[in-house]
Motif scaffolding. Structure first.
Motif, mmCIF file in Angstrom:
data_model
loop_
_atom_site.group_PDB
_atom_site.id
_atom_site.type_symbol
_atom_site.label_atom_id
_atom_site.label_comp_id
_atom_site.label_asym_id
_atom_site.label_seq_id
_atom_site.Cartn_x
_atom_site.Cartn_y
_atom_site.Cartn_z
ATOM 1 N N UNK A 20 0.760 -1.245 0.000
ATOM 2 C CA UNK A 20 0.000 0.000 0.000
ATOM 3 C C UNK A 20 0.799 1.309 0.000
ATOM 4 N N UNK A 21 1.658 1.589 0.981
ATOM 5 C CA UNK A 21 2.216 2.955 1.066
ATOM 6 C C UNK A 21 2.923 3.406 -0.199
ATOM 7 N N UNK A 22 3.898 2.614 -0.676
ATOM 8 C CA UNK A 22 4.629 2.989 -1.880
ATOM 9 C C UNK A 22 3.759 3.048 -3.114
ATOM 10 N N UNK A 23 2.938 2.018 -3.386
ATOM 11 C CA UNK A 23 2.062 2.073 -4.550
ATOM 12 C C UNK A 23 1.077 3.237 -4.533
ATOM 13 N N UNK A 24 0.583 3.647 -3.363
ATOM 14 C CA UNK A 24 -0.289 4.827 -3.319
ATOM 15 C C UNK A 24 0.512 6.070 -3.694
#
Length: 376
Positions: A20-24
């Motif tokens: 989640x964090x990086x892909x967002x």
């Protein structure tokens, strides 16, 4: 506005992150026009691809977080494939990684290795606890970061137990958003100085922003928040959740006196309870009894025409029907046209949020990395 006119048009982003964090963060960059190339492990790819519900061969979650990107399978433990990844990093303006501290270095893809080949690179590392200290290599997810930061315990239920948060707050508010902001600042630095930067985003530390009031109070009087006892965590009748007769709930946020006085007037609270200071629990109990005596439809009709900062807790369906949340149906899967985007006033890095939550769009199939550069 054409694709070429988007703010980050021409910016190349190499995304080594998962879940989640990086892909967002890289989604925000892609929505602003950046060309995002995502490297995933061969076979299964990003773990997010396996989630439910499905959208084609991948999960709906993966699809909505990775639209506008291209994905290639690379085994970073294979020296030859790792070297190919390093070649891509040398061509990138931005590299985003989300390994535990030290892993990227061991793979030969850490900041030192990448910056030696590309001195202008903005290299962003997202992790849970920072790159130093006893917690640095500890595994964790959003709930762990909230727990370790102290935030999870400030709101408790009637038994004094913490409650699950409404969303993944650390991943997004303390991971993705700070990553985007600092990447953009670092890109500005590159423009001004020609020098790149290593940006580290430690999610647990960044949660301090969400606890700003607790730290401010501590600096003044040395006290830490009482679980469930502060103004915004359950200690005040003015900022409280009250049940209704039909099992629904009222969200009361009548903090200011003008809202509080009008609310207590229209619901019929005893005048002796109007001044809630020092008798908060008594007032909470009285309002709970009043709200629980009638159905949510009654309260919605009454409160909707009043300026009291109090409302019925809506379901997803009700929010969509009211036009407060806009979504596309599953039959719309095409990418939103560039002509629909406007960055004149941008409240969020996620461009489609200007109009509606985007449809689940076609996601990047996992392909073999071509012999030549995907950016050629």
């Amino acid at each position: 506005m054409t694709t070429e006119q988007l703010p980050l048009s021409g910016v190349r982003v190499l995304d080594l992150s998962t879940l989640l964090p990086g892909p967002v963060a890289t989604l925000f960059l892609a929505e602003a026009g950046a060309d995002v190339v995502k490297l995933e492990r061969p076979g299964r790819g990003d773990e997010m691809r396996s989630y439910e519900p499905r959208f084609g061969e991948a999960s709906a979650n993966y699809a909505i977080l990775n639209r506008h990107k291209r994905a290639f399978a690379v085994d970073l433990k294979d020296p030859a494939q790792r070297d190919r990844a390093l070649e891509l990093a040398a061509e990138a303006d931005v590299v985003v990684e989300q390994f535990r501290p030290g892993v990227a270095d061991r793979l030969g893809l850490g900041y030192e290795a990448v910056s030696s080949a590309n001195s202008r690179v903005v290299y962003c590392s997202i992790n849970g606890y920072g790159s130093a200290g006893p917690y640095a290599t500890r595994a964790g997810h959003d709930l762990n970061y909230l727990a370790e930061s102290g935030l999870l315990g400030v709101v408790v239920d009637r038994r004094g137990s913490p409650t699950l948060p409404v969303s993944v707050l650390a991943d997004i508010a303390a991971g993705a958003y700070p990553a985007v902001v600092n990447i953009l600042l670092a890109l500005r630095q590159v423009e001004a100085t020609g020098r790149g930067a290593h940006v580290e985003v430690a999610m647990t530390s960044n949660l301090q922003v969400l606890g700003y009031g607790y730290f401010a109070t501590h600096q003044v009087d040395g006290n830490w928040p009482v679980p469930g006892g502060e103004l915004l965590t359950g200690g005040s009748p003015r900022y409280q959740i009250y049940p209704t007769a039909d099992g629904r709930h009222i969200a009361c946020a009548a903090l200011e006196d003008k809202f509080w006085r009008r609310l207590t007037e229209i619901v019929g609270l005893d005048e002796e309870l109007l001044d809630d200071a020092g008798q908060e629990q008594r007032v909470i109990a009285a309002l709970a009894e009043i709200f629980s005596a009638r159905h949510s439809d009654f309260w919605r009709d009454l409160l909707s025409s009043e300026d009291v900062c109090t409302s019925v807790v809506a379901t997803w369906e009700e929010s969509v029907a009211a036009g407060l949340v806009q979504v596309d149906g599953p039959d719309r899967v095409s990418l939103p046209g560039a002509a629909d985007r406007s960055f004149a006033t941008l409240p969020s890095p996620l461009a489609p949020a200007l109009r509606r939550a985007p449809a689940i769009v076609s996601y990047p199939e996992l392909a073999d990395l071509p012999d030549g550069s995907p950016w050629a």
